[in-house]
Design a protein around this motif. Structure first.
Motif, mmCIF file in Angstrom:
data_model
loop_
_atom_site.group_PDB
_atom_site.id
_atom_site.type_symbol
_atom_site.label_atom_id
_atom_site.label_comp_id
_atom_site.label_asym_id
_atom_site.label_seq_id
_atom_site.Cartn_x
_atom_site.Cartn_y
_atom_site.Cartn_z
ATOM 1 N N UNK A 34 0.836 -1.209 0.000
ATOM 2 C CA UNK A 34 0.000 0.000 0.000
ATOM 3 C C UNK A 34 0.870 1.259 0.000
ATOM 4 N N UNK A 35 1.908 1.258 0.831
ATOM 5 C CA UNK A 35 2.793 2.412 0.928
ATOM 6 C C UNK A 35 3.440 2.726 -0.417
ATOM 7 N N UNK A 36 3.970 1.702 -1.085
ATOM 8 C CA UNK A 36 4.603 1.919 -2.390
ATOM 9 C C UNK A 36 3.605 2.445 -3.404
ATOM 10 N N UNK A 37 2.390 1.910 -3.352
ATOM 11 C CA UNK A 37 1.373 2.325 -4.324
ATOM 12 C C UNK A 37 0.958 3.777 -4.113
ATOM 13 N N UNK A 38 1.030 4.267 -2.886
ATOM 14 C CA UNK A 38 0.633 5.643 -2.608
ATOM 15 C C UNK A 38 1.786 6.625 -2.797
ATOM 16 N N UNK A 56 -3.708 11.933 2.952
ATOM 17 C CA UNK A 56 -2.907 13.149 3.106
ATOM 18 C C UNK A 56 -2.185 13.182 4.451
ATOM 19 N N UNK A 57 -2.832 12.653 5.490
ATOM 20 C CA UNK A 57 -2.208 12.642 6.817
ATOM 21 C C UNK A 57 -1.015 11.697 6.861
ATOM 22 N N UNK A 58 -1.126 10.560 6.165
ATOM 23 C CA UNK A 58 -0.035 9.580 6.156
ATOM 24 C C UNK A 58 1.064 9.965 5.176
ATOM 25 N N UNK A 59 0.669 10.502 4.028
ATOM 26 C CA UNK A 59 1.617 10.820 2.955
ATOM 27 C C UNK A 59 1.322 12.234 2.453
#
Length: 277
Positions: A34-38, A56-59
């Motif tokens: 998920x992280x890579x995809x975002x 937006x809060x995470x990335x």
């Protein structure tokens, strides 16, 4: 997606269509994917403003676009046989006191608020005013609760069925219940609203974006007192009140939650990302 986008030298667009974010971010084996995809996405398309805020809060660098799901009402309409099915079901309840039929369709499980809603219904003292029509897969804990309280909670259970066979079940409902703790833009919302069935639901995910008291009896996710109050309002509502809410739901689908609006939303993102606009 991130791998092929890098290898081909093209932009990546990541779509969070349902519970991908909420489920993935707390699941160890999915979190890195998920992280890579975002992080690697030129644009992140979501179906609710709630998901846009969470991304937006995470990335903070992620560029999000909120594009709600749509429903094609030309392909989603009641046939005479669906109305006959609904009428037959309502007649089968005629031996009891008149009750409003509450539909709960889909995977009825704890994290979707299934057990929460049943607990709130029982605690409200209003269970005798309603009959539950449950269509889909019931989690064992939900089945156990219904079995333990069969005398207090009148209900009918049906297994998963073909989407178009659901039409007759929707037509039998006075209200559709969606008590989710978290959600995207549920298909059940679109399907019920498109048929003019008003809603009793939480404000999780995209439901908060498109629904007001004009369409639904609303409560905050996990708020048992708020859910009981919503049940009280639903029990006290007149047939005219429900009809007005149902009409507002259908208008919402006809004017805002359309396939055309959804398609244009994605085309706009594609054109912008490809540098064509």
């Amino acid at each position: 997606g991130p791998v092929y986008a890098a290898w081909l030298g093209v932009p990546l667009i990541t779509l969070l269509r349902g519970n991908d974010l909420d489920a993935g971010v707390f699941t160890e084996r999915r979190r890195e994917v998920l992280r890579e995809a975002l992080i690697g996405a030129a644009r992140v398309c979501v179906v609710s403003r709630d998901h846009a805020r969470k991304v937006a809060a995470l990335y903070p660098g992620a560029r999000t676009a909120c594009i709600p799901n749509g429903i094609d009402l030309s392909r989603w309409a009641l046939l005479p046989s669906d109305r006959e099915h609904a009428a037959a079901f309502r007649r089968s309840l005629s031996g009891t006191e008149p009750r409003r039929v509450l539909g709960m369709f889909g995977h009825i499980k704890r994290k979707k608020g299934g057990l929460f809603f049943l607990t709130a219904l029982l605690a409200s003292g209003l269970a005798g005013r309603f009959h539950l029509l449950l269509v889909g897969e019931l989690e064992p804990a939900v089945i156990a609760f219904l079995d333990a309280h069969a005398a207090e909670i009148s209900h009918t259970r049906h297994p998963f069925t073909d989407r178009y066979e659901l039409l007759g079940h929707y037509a039998a409902c006075d209200l559709q219940v969606i008590p989710s703790y978290y959600d995207g833009m549920p298909n059940v919302l679109l399907e019920a609203a498109g048929l003019g069935v008003p809603l009793l639901c939480s404000t999780a995910g995209g439901m908060a974006d498109v629904l007001t008291s004009e369409h639904a009896f609303l409560f905050h996710p996990g708020d048992e007192e708020g859910c009981r109050e919503a049940l009280e309002r639903a029990a006290a509502a007149t047939d005219k009140d429900l009809a007005l809410r149902g009409a507002a739901c259908r208008t919402l689908c006809q004017t805002c939650l359309t396939p055309g609006a959804e398609t244009e939303g994605y085309l706009s993102v594609l054109r912008e990302t490809a540098g064509l606009s």
